[in-house]
Design an enzyme around this catalytic site. Structure first.
Site, PDB file in Angstrom:
ATOM      1  N   ASP A 173       8.525   6.986 -61.572  1.00  0.00           N
ATOM      2  CA  ASP A 173       9.713   7.196 -62.399  1.00  0.00           C
ATOM      3  C   ASP A 173       9.940   6.027 -63.344  1.00  0.00           C
ATOM      4  O   ASP A 173       9.407   4.939 -63.153  1.00  0.00           O
ATOM      5  CB  ASP A 173      10.944   7.376 -61.505  1.00  0.00           C
ATOM      6  CG  ASP A 173      11.250   6.124 -60.694  1.00  0.00           C
ATOM      7  OD1 ASP A 173      10.300   5.563 -60.113  1.00  0.00           O
ATOM      8  OD2 ASP A 173      12.411   5.701 -60.643  1.00  0.00           O
ATOM      9  N   GLU A 174      10.755   6.262 -64.341  1.00  0.00           N
ATOM     10  CA  GLU A 174      11.285   5.229 -65.230  1.00  0.00           C
ATOM     11  C   GLU A 174      10.210   4.232 -65.671  1.00  0.00           C
ATOM     12  O   GLU A 174      10.348   3.027 -65.478  1.00  0.00           O
ATOM     13  CB  GLU A 174      12.436   4.489 -64.547  1.00  0.00           C
ATOM     14  CG  GLU A 174      13.629   5.386 -64.250  1.00  0.00           C
ATOM     15  CD  GLU A 174      14.759   4.651 -63.549  1.00  0.00           C
ATOM     16  OE1 GLU A 174      15.917   5.014 -63.780  1.00  0.00           O
ATOM     17  OE2 GLU A 174      14.472   3.728 -62.765  1.00  0.00           O
TER      18      GLU A 174
END
Length: 764
Positions: A330-331
């Protein structure tokens, strides 16, 4: 002589136990099994556990599981319960595996009569959960770590049939932002077992810290596990491989799989600080000491990066026998990849159209490594970008859309959307609760979650494995504060996972929780008790004041008005206070066990309107003097000799919102604020100190100022009032003041919304 003294002591203990007054506590009345079983049929009477009660086990495997429970029972009841292999005439607990009767491998049956108890499971897991339910049928004191003599160990006559709705029932724990000691992790595992949860998702690497020993790369923990906080102290901690094995074994004894998470390709700054050669720029780096997302990530263009990660995975998979391996995913900012020649060359060679496809390439290469180890990959829903192999599973955290997409394409999914499952959210008023990352999720909201979205029908719905509570620890500075955030909301999610949709009932759950709170007390769990909410800590009035309190869920509140500390027996709050004299209200919530919340103190003060000052001002904004330097407390400014003074039209904000985090400073602003009308005003601010009329009105000195938590009220006449603001552009508790800049908000009594002080209201 010694033997004789010992025998007398034992006899005295027995006599005392027999003569102790045994009164049924209110929280022990009724059946409080949590999560709520599939079916409970209650009969008349009880089975009484005593010194002669024995367990009956048909195999060594069952005996091993019983041993864990027998040990617990001995601690609290004092009964040494033997395990035998044949049924006596009565007074026994028969534990058997019956594969033909129960299809679900975690299902069990529990039948209690006045003469014996029978627990049947289709596997050893079912037996384990049946025994957990047996413990929950006993008084809550069975969880005590010391001998209890003032309760009868009665078990109600019941016939229970039970099985879980979902097979994935999880708790996630981030130990990177704040390290959690081994013994505290074991406390969480004990709670998970009690409430029939079976997946512990252990988030071990981040920008802010690398927490697992990797023998081939010792700098990961020697360097990557430590950061220098904004306050100047070093923060660190990691788990040796031996400690990891200890936790995995402890969890396994409690039927819990431990799923490791090694973040990639982003959230990797701690690793890159230790080994900068696997970045795009080569560093040097520092372990991140503020929260948020770091732009420096693993370089996708270097083959050495993948060799490095494969080596790490080789060591990690050897420690964790779980089916799944979490890779984060993620991210991941793409800025470094966009300017990295090696990453751009990789994209060209692989025919990738953009950096999002480069991330998919990165993730799919790692997936092949995991498959070679016999592991299934699981990651946050960003890993959907670019497509996944059939074996991969998804955790849907950015709402439910990622989970719906994953299930639609045949991927298993764990639903963890923030609105229900993020346990770092506030669970009460941000002005009275400890500082948190934000959000607002009450116990009832967590309980209300339905993991299968309406869009998923029939075959697609079967891909929803369950849900988990996510615990991100940015603002959880101690193990006790982690517990305060996690409990009891994780128990609500445990029931969401286990109990059928039709059997759920929040009112009944809240009743049963009265019993579960006492069980948590026995494990020294610092769970959340709703605080009295409503007014800020200082309530000002000119004629009279109405002071009203509420709580986020039904709970008794007790109070005093004479300055003394309230107890569980103090006056019960039933209606608002109507006050015309200065009063100090001390108020707290109290559970049926008598345990109380923190006491809130509200000063109610009669005061005249503070007169405006008759002064001429020429310019909008405030006067300012500032100095560069790292200041944590206002008192640190006493040593400053060199200030730069300025007279400008700048206001708050955006005067300092773009200040550099790595260029700390201090600012003192002064002038006048013009109030639009006579009234009682509530002020809210994130500055360190706010003075009005020469008096300190709000003091946030030394606090994490992400949210205002020291609001106060004051009676002001229309017109100009002298103000002074002290603002330290620093980092406290991982929160950089520069992200928000200083601001003052106000609202007139009787209005709901706060208004930011405007440029036109300031002058000097």
């Amino acid at each position: 002589m010694n033997l004789k003294i010992g025998s007398i002591a034992i006899l005295l203990m027995v006599l005392l136990a027999c003569n102790a007054e045994k009164v049924e506590k209110p929280y022990n009345k009724g059946i409080s099994v949590t999560p709520r079983p599939t079916s409970i049929v209650k009969g008349e009477g009880v089975f009484t556990l005593n010194r002669k009660t024995v367990f009956v086990a048909e195999s060594e495997q069952i005996s091993e599981v019983i041993t864990l429970f027998a040990k617990k029972l001995k601690t609290s009841t004092g009964y040494e319960m033997d395990v035998v292999n044949t049924n006596p005439r009565d007074n026994f607990i028969n534990v058997v595996i019956e594969t033909q009767q129960l299809a679900n491998d975690e299902a069990y049956k529990l039948k209690v009569t006045s003469k014996n108890i029978e627990i049947t499971g289709s596997t050893i897991k079912g037996i384990f959960y049946g025994l957990q339910t047996l413990l929950q049928l006993l008084p809550a004191e069975v969880e005590s770590s010391t001998l209890v003599t003032d309760v009868d160990w009665n078990i109600p006559i019941v016939d229970i049939q039970d099985e879980p709705r979902f097979k994935y029932r999880g708790l996630h724990l981030d130990v990177c932002r704040h390290y959690v000691p081994v013994e505290d992790i074991k406390k969480h595992l004990d709670m998970m077992a009690m409430f029939k949860m079976n997946k512990f998702h252990w988030h071990l690497t981040e920008d802010q810290g690398w927490r697992i020993e990797i023998e081939k790369y010792p700098l990961l923990t020697q360097i990557g596990s430590k950061r220098i906080e904004g306050e100047g102290n070093e923060y660190g901690g990691f788990y040796t491989q031996q400690e990891v094995k200890e936790i995995v074994a402890y969890a396994s004894d409690r039927m819990i799989d431990v799923i490791p998470e090694i973040e990639l390709p982003g959230h990797a700054l701690a690793a890159l600080t230790a080994y900068p050669e696997y970045s795009c720029t080569g560093g040097p780096f520092k372990v991140r000491n503020i929260w948020g997302v770091e732009p420096d990530v693993y370089c996708a263009g270097k083959e050495e990066t993948f060799e490095f990660l494969e080596d790490i995975i080789d060591e990690v998979v050897a420690l964790f026998p779980s089916e799944y391996f979490h890779i984060g995913g993620d991210e991941c900012p793409k800025t470094r990849w966009e300017s990295c020649m090696l990453c751009q060359r990789r994209m060209k060679e692989e025919g990738l159209k953009d950096e999002h496809e480069l991330q998919s390439y990165f993730v799919q290469r790692i997936e092949k490594v995991l498959l070679a180890h016999g592991k299934k990959m699981i990651g946050w829903d960003e890993i959907l970008e670019g497509g996944l192999a059939e074996s991969a599973a998804v955790m849907s955290w950015r709402g439910e859309d990622g989970g719906i997409e994953a299930a639609t394409h045949g991927h298993d999914v764990v639903m963890t959307p923030g609105n229900w499952c993020y346990l770092d959210h506030f669970q009460g008023d941000s002005r009275v609760e400890p500082v948190a990352i934000g959000g607002y999720t009450t116990l009832e909201e967590s309980y209300s979650y339905e993991p299968v979205p309406e869009q998923l029908k029939a075959e697609m719905a079967k891909h929803v494995l369950g849900t988990q509570g996510n615990v991100w620890t940015e603002y959880m500075y101690t193990p006790e504060l982690i517990e305060y955030r996690v409990y009891p909301r994780i128990i609500a999610l445990a029931e969401v996972n286990w109990t059928s949709k039709e059997n759920k009932n929040f009112t009944d759950f809240a009743r049963r929780m009265d019993n579960q709170y006492v069980r948590m007390d026995m494990h020294d769990i610092n769970y959340h008790i709703p605080l009295p909410e409503g007014p800020c800590n200082k309530v000002v009035f000119t004629n009279s004041a109405k002071v009203e309190f509420t709580t986020t869920r039904p709970v008794k509140m007790v109070y005093t008005l004479d300055g003394s500390e309230p107890t569980a027996e103090s006056a019960v709050y039933e209606q608002p206070f109507n006050l015309s004299e200065n009063t100090e209200i001390k108020i707290a919530s109290v559970l049926s066990s008598g345990k109380m919340s923190k006491v809130r103190t509200i000063v109610v003060e009669k005061q005249p309107f503070k007169p405006a000052v008759d002064v001429g001002t020429k310019r909008k904004g405030l006067k300012e003097k500032y100095t560069k330097g790292d200041f944590i407390y206002v008192a640190d400014l006493e040593k400053v000799k060199d200030w730069t003074e300025t007279a400008s039209d700048v206001n708050l904000p955006p005067a300092y919102t773009n200040a550099q985090i790595d260029e700390p400073s201090a600012h003192i602003l002064s002038g006048y604020i013009e109030m639009p009308e006579d009234g009682i005003y509530e002020f809210s601010t994130n500055v360190d100190q706010f003075f009005l009329g020469g008096q300190l009105l709000i003091n946030n000195d030394g606090e994490v100022k992400r949210f205002s938590r020291n609001n106060t009220t004051v009676a002001l006449k229309k017109g100009k009032h002298e103000v002074k603001l002290i603002y330290l552009n620093n980092i406290i508790g991982g929160w950089p003041q520069a992200w928000n800049g200083p601001r003052i908000d106000f609202r007139l009594q009787g209005t709901d919304e706060f208004t930011k002080v405007s440029q036109e209201m300031y002058s000097f």
